[in-house]
Design an enzyme around this catalytic site. Structure first.
Site, PDB file in Angstrom:
ATOM      1  N   CYS A 165      29.540   6.799  -9.857  1.00  0.00           N
ATOM      2  CA  CYS A 165      28.131   7.118 -10.068  1.00  0.00           C
ATOM      3  C   CYS A 165      28.040   8.026 -11.290  1.00  0.00           C
ATOM      4  CB  CYS A 165      27.558   7.817  -8.834  1.00  0.00           C
ATOM      5  SG  CYS A 165      25.837   8.344  -8.996  1.00  0.00           S
ATOM      6  N   HIS A 166      27.049   7.809 -12.139  1.00  0.00           N
ATOM      7  CA  HIS A 166      26.947   8.573 -13.383  1.00  0.00           C
ATOM      8  C   HIS A 166      26.124   9.852 -13.235  1.00  0.00           C
ATOM      9  CE1 HIS A 166      23.515   5.475 -14.173  1.00  0.00           C
ATOM     10  NE2 HIS A 166      23.126   6.412 -13.366  1.00  0.00           N
ATOM     11  N   HIS A 201      25.097  12.098  -4.981  1.00  0.00           N
ATOM     12  CA  HIS A 201      23.684  12.450  -5.133  1.00  0.00           C
ATOM     13  C   HIS A 201      23.356  13.833  -4.579  1.00  0.00           C
ATOM     14  CE1 HIS A 201      22.355   7.946  -5.508  1.00  0.00           C
ATOM     15  NE2 HIS A 201      23.096   8.368  -6.507  1.00  0.00           N
TER      16      HIS A 201
END
Length: 442
Positions: A169-170, A199
Site C-alpha cells: 500500500c502506498h 491505513h
C-alpha cells in the site's frame, strides 16, 4: 524470462501505472507480462495498455492476456493481485445499504461493515488463487493490493501459509510526501519509519539531517486553523503521531467522526465518497478504451513510486531498498497480537522481502490498532469456521458501526447485506456459494 502476472488486470489505471513504474527501470531483463481478468473487454484494454506503455519506454516485453487464471499463473515468479470481487455494483451495496440504515462510511473497503463484507466475498477467490499457486507456481511472490488489505493478507496466511504473501500500500510514502510539501521540506533525504496496521499506521519517526520534523508540522497547523478541520490533524493532536492514510479512510477506523452531522460538517467529510471515485474509475476505463482505439497516448503519472515494481526490481537485480509492507506479525510489533497482519518497514533485496522488527509502537496507537485487528480477526474466523454469528460480531466490534447503530440494528443490517451479496458468500455464512465454486472469480 521473469514472469509477472497481473490478476484483475482490467483495473486499467492501476495496471498502467504499475507497468510504467516497472518499465522505468532500465536494468531489468526482458519480462513476460501476463494479464488476467474475467472481463474480456477490460482484458483487451489492459493488453493494449501494456503494449503501449512498453513501447513508450522503449522496452521489449512478452505481453500475454488470458481469461484463464490457471494459464496465467503457470510458471509465475510474481503475482500482483488487484481483483475487486463484485465490482462497482457490490461497492454500491456496501455503502448504500448501511447508509440507509443510518451507518455512514466514506470508503467502505477496508474496515467496518463494508470492509467485512468485501473481505468475505474476496476470501473464496483468494482460496482459489492460493490453490492454483500451490499447484502451478509455489515459489512465486504474491503481492497483494486488494482491499481489505489486512484481512486478505491474514486470510492468505491461514489458507496458504507457505505462499510468500506481502501486502503493498502506498499510504506511508504519500503521507510523508504530502507532509514534507506542507512544511516546505524536500522529501529526498528525509528519514521516516511508520508502523501499525494498514491505513492506520503511525509515523513514529520523521526527520531530516537528524532534526525531528514534527515541530515544523505543529507550527504549520498553528498558522492555518483550517487544518484542524481535517481528520488526520485531529488524530495527530489527540494521539501524538500522524496516521498514514487519508482523512476519509482514517475517519472510518474510529468512533469520533461519522457518528453525527455536526462532526461530518466540522471535519469536511463526504459520506459515500467512494461511490464517486468508483464511477470515475469506470469513466477512466472508457476513456482509456477510446484512447487506445484512436491510437492516442495514455496519461502516465510521474513518480508514482508504487511498491510492487520496486519489490520486483530488488529481487531481480539485488538492489537493496526499504519499503513499508503488510505482513504477519511474528515478533515484529511487541504490543500488537502475534499472527495479526501489521504494517512495518521491510528490507527488500535479491532474497525477497524481510520485515524488520519494530518493537513496541506508542501505546495509544496500539490501542486503536487493536480495535481494527479485532474486526479483521473476527471476519477471518467467521470465514474459516463458517460461523455467521462471527460476521455480526466483527461488525459490532467496529468503532464506527457500534457508535452509529444498536446491536439489534447491526444484526439486521448484516442479514440484509448477506442477502444482497448471497451469490458471492459461502453457504455456511448465509450465501449461495458452494465449496466447489471457491476457485472461480465471481
Amino acid at each position: 524470462m521473469p514472469q509477472i502476472v497481473f490478476l484483475g488486470a482490467g483495473s486499467v489505471v492501476f495496471t498502467r501505472q504499475l507497468l510504467a513504474d516497472l518499465f522505468r527501470f532500465d536494468d531489468l531483463p526482458t519480462l513476460r507480462i501476463v494479464l488476467h481478468d474475467i472481463d474480456a473487454e477490460r482484458l483487451a484494454v489492459a493488453s493494449g495498455t501494456a503494449e503501449q506503455v512498453a513501447a513508450r519506454f522503449g522496452r521489449t516485453a512478452d505481453v500475454v492476456a488470458t481469461l484463464d487464471r490457471r494459464e496465467a499463473l503457470a510458471g509465475a515468479d510474481f503475482v500482483i493481485n488487484m481483483i475487486q470481487v463484485g465490482g462497482i455494483d457490490a461497492t454500491r451495496i456496501d455503502l448504500e445499504v448501511p447508509a440507509a440504515a443510518g451507518l455512514l462510511q466514506t470508503i467502505g473497503d477496508t474496515t467496518g461493515v463494508g470492509g467485512v463484507f468485501r473481505g468475505l466475498r474476496t476470501f473464496p477467490v483468494l482460496s482459489g488463487i492460493a490453490a492454483d499457486m500451490l499447484d502451478l507456481c509455489p515459489d512465486a511472490w504474491f503481492l497483494n493490493y486488494t482491499n481489505p488489505m489486512a484481512m486478505n493478507v491474514w486470510w492468505m496466511s491461514v489458507v496458504a501459509p507457505s505462499i510468500k504473501t506481502v501486502g503493498l500500500c502506498h499510504s506511508v510514502y504519500w503521507t510523508v510526501h504530502d507532509l514534507c510539501a506542507l512544511i516546505g521540506v524536500p522529501l529526498e533525504g528525509t528519514h521516516y519509519r511508520a508502523a501499525g496496521v494498514n491505513h492506520q499506521a503511525w509515523l513514529v519517526e520523521w526527520s531530516r539531517d537528524g532534526e525531528d520534523l514534527y515541530p515544523l508540522l505543529r507550527e504549520a497547523i498553528e498558522r492555518d486553523p483550517e487544518l484542524r478541520r481535517r481528520v488526520r490533524v485531529e488524530i495527530f493532536e489527540r494521539i501524538g503521531f500522524f496516521p498514514t492514510e487519508t482523512s476519509e479512510h482514517s475517519s472510518e477506523y474510529l468512533s469520533w467522526f461519522l457518528r453525527s452531522p455536526e462532526q461530518i460538517e466540522r471535519f469536511r467529510l463526504r459520506p459515500l465518497e467512494y461511490l464517486g471515485i468508483s464511477e470515475e474509475n469506470v469513466a477512466e476505463f472508457e476513456h482509456a478504451k477510446a484512447a487506445l482505439a484512436a491510437g492516442e497516448p495514455l496519461e502516465l503519472e510521474e513518480g508514482a513510486a508504487e511498491y510492487a515494481p520496486q519489490v520486483i526490481h530488488s529481487i531481480l537485480t539485488g538492489t537493496e531498498r526499504v519499503i513499508h509492507a503488510n505482513v504477519v506479525n511474528r515478533g515484529l510489533i511487541g504490543n500488537l497480537p502475534e499472527g495479526a497482519i501489521v504494517e512495518v518497514p521491510s528490507r527488500v533485496d535479491a532474497d525477497g522481502v524481510h520485515p524488520l522488527p519494530f518493537g513496541d509502537i506508542p501505546s495509544q496507537g496500539a490501542a486503536l490498532n487493536r480495535s481494527y485487528l479485532s474486526v479483521a480477526e473476527l471476519a477471518v474466523e467467521a470465514a474459516r469456521t463458517g460461523d455467521p454469528a462471527l460476521v455480526r460480531r466483527a461488525v459490532l466490534a467496529d468503532p464506527n458501526a457500534s457508535s452509529s447503530l444498536t446491536p439489534e440494528q447491526l444484526w439486521a443490517l448484516c442479514d440484509e447485506l448477506t442477502a444482497r451479496h448471497a451469490s458471492r458468500l459461502p453457504v455456511a455464512l448465509g450465501g449461495t456459494l458452494t465449496a466447489d465454486t471457491f476457485s472461480r472469480n465471481l
